[in-house]
Design an enzyme around this catalytic site. Structure first.
Site, PDB file in Angstrom:
ATOM      1  N   SER A  49       4.325   2.411   8.080  1.00 31.88           N
ATOM      2  CA  SER A  49       4.044   1.347   7.116  1.00 31.88           C
ATOM      3  C   SER A  49       5.296   0.889   6.390  1.00 31.88           C
ATOM      4  O   SER A  49       6.142   1.696   6.003  1.00 31.88           O
ATOM      5  CB  SER A  49       3.033   1.850   6.077  1.00 31.88           C
ATOM      6  OG  SER A  49       1.781   2.076   6.645  1.00 31.88           O
ATOM      7  N   HIS A  66       0.820  -1.216   0.000  1.00 33.79           N
ATOM      8  CA  HIS A  66       0.000   0.000   0.000  1.00 33.79           C
ATOM      9  C   HIS A  66       0.856   1.269   0.000  1.00 33.79           C
ATOM     10  O   HIS A  66       0.326   2.381  -0.061  1.00 33.79           O
ATOM     11  CB  HIS A  66      -0.996   0.001   1.169  1.00 33.79           C
ATOM     12  CG  HIS A  66      -0.406   0.268   2.519  1.00 33.79           C
ATOM     13  ND1 HIS A  66      -0.101  -0.736   3.412  1.00 33.79           N
ATOM     14  CD2 HIS A  66      -0.074   1.421   3.140  1.00 33.79           C
ATOM     15  CE1 HIS A  66       0.382  -0.207   4.522  1.00 33.79           C
ATOM     16  NE2 HIS A  66       0.414   1.110   4.387  1.00 33.79           N
ATOM     17  N   ASP A  91      -0.016  -7.688   1.554  1.00 35.76           N
ATOM     18  CA  ASP A  91       0.463  -6.305   1.624  1.00 35.76           C
ATOM     19  C   ASP A  91       1.992  -6.305   1.673  1.00 35.76           C
ATOM     20  O   ASP A  91       2.610  -6.022   2.700  1.00 35.76           O
ATOM     21  CB  ASP A  91      -0.127  -5.599   2.848  1.00 35.76           C
ATOM     22  CG  ASP A  91       0.093  -4.094   2.818  1.00 35.76           C
ATOM     23  OD1 ASP A  91       0.523  -3.577   1.766  1.00 35.76           O
ATOM     24  OD2 ASP A  91      -0.164  -3.439   3.847  1.00 35.76           O
TER      25      ASP A  91
END
Length: 237
Positions: A190, A67, A106
């Site tokens: 992230s 992402h 992911d």
């Protein structure tokens, strides 16, 4: 659940908006000794200045979250303080083809257009072996994300936190590791690694508010070793 995922992804990326780039640091963590985590990589879109974390897994590959994909990514190696960034390296992005902006898959590999020069401040971290993917309970997470869950608290240096994994079951997908704790990764973390026993076992994916703390989800690297090897072999130029 898809709505919760979407909201959480927005929260994780919010501090990456232009003008928010100074909001860094793991919630509840402490400042890392400068250059003590030489595999850590700062990732930034050269146009929007949105940012994520990553880690060097080969001289020419960085691993991060799918992402985090943007159009004009550059990676910065050997970073401790983001106000002192070295020259960025352009990359080609390879997000997992099955990632659909929801839990699972992911993971993304970034192929460096200029190979890294390994030294005291730039090194590779090991990935799990396919024959031994057991995850130890005592792990380490780090990144340049917010030091607060509810609002941003500026810090330009890498921060880290020791975490104890409590329950690896009842998570979203087979390749997702979940852990509930009052502290952990937040906005802007992230793509950073979950390190257990010196091995990069997970990738910071998302977090969400729970009754007694926050649930953090990590992509389980061992579930994607075949995909990782295929991407690296196909792009071994």
């Amino acid at each position: 659940m898809n709505i919760c995922w979407f909201i959480t992804i927005l929260l994780l990326l919010h501090s990456c908006n232009p003008g928010d780039g100074m909001d860094h640091g793991i919630v509840g963590g402490h400042v890392s000794v400068p250059h003590s985590r030489p595999y850590m990589v700062y990732i930034q879109d050269s146009r929007t200045k949105s940012a994520c974390d990553g880690f060097l897994v080969r001289e020419d590959f960085v691993m991060t979250a799918a992402h985090c994909k943007k159009s004009h990514l550059k990676v910065y190696l050997g970073v401790s303080d983001t106000t002192l960034l070295p020259t960025g390296i352009e990359v080609d992005s390879f997000p997992h083809s099955s990632f659909e902006n929801k839990p699972g898959n992911d993971i993304m590999l970034l192929k460096l257009k200029t190979r890294a020069t390994l030294n005291k401040t730039v090194t590779i971290i090991d990935l799990p072996n396919p024959w031994n993917d057991k995850i130890l309970k005592d792990c380490l997470v780090m990144g340049w994300g917010s030091t607060k869950y509810d609002h941003y608290s500026p810090s330009t240096v890498l921060r880290e936190l020791n975490v104890t994994l409590k329950d690896l079951t009842n998570c979203f997908e087979p390749d997702v590791i979940c852990n509930e704790d009052p502290f952990g990764p937040s906005q802007g973390d992230s793509g950073g690694p979950l390190i257990c026993g010196g091995i990069a076992m997970g990738i910071v994916s998302f977090h969400m508010k729970k009754t007694e703390g926050y649930l953090t989800a990590y992509t389980r690297v061992s579930q994607h070793l075949q995909w990782i090897n295929e991407i690296m072999k196909k792009n071994n130029i």
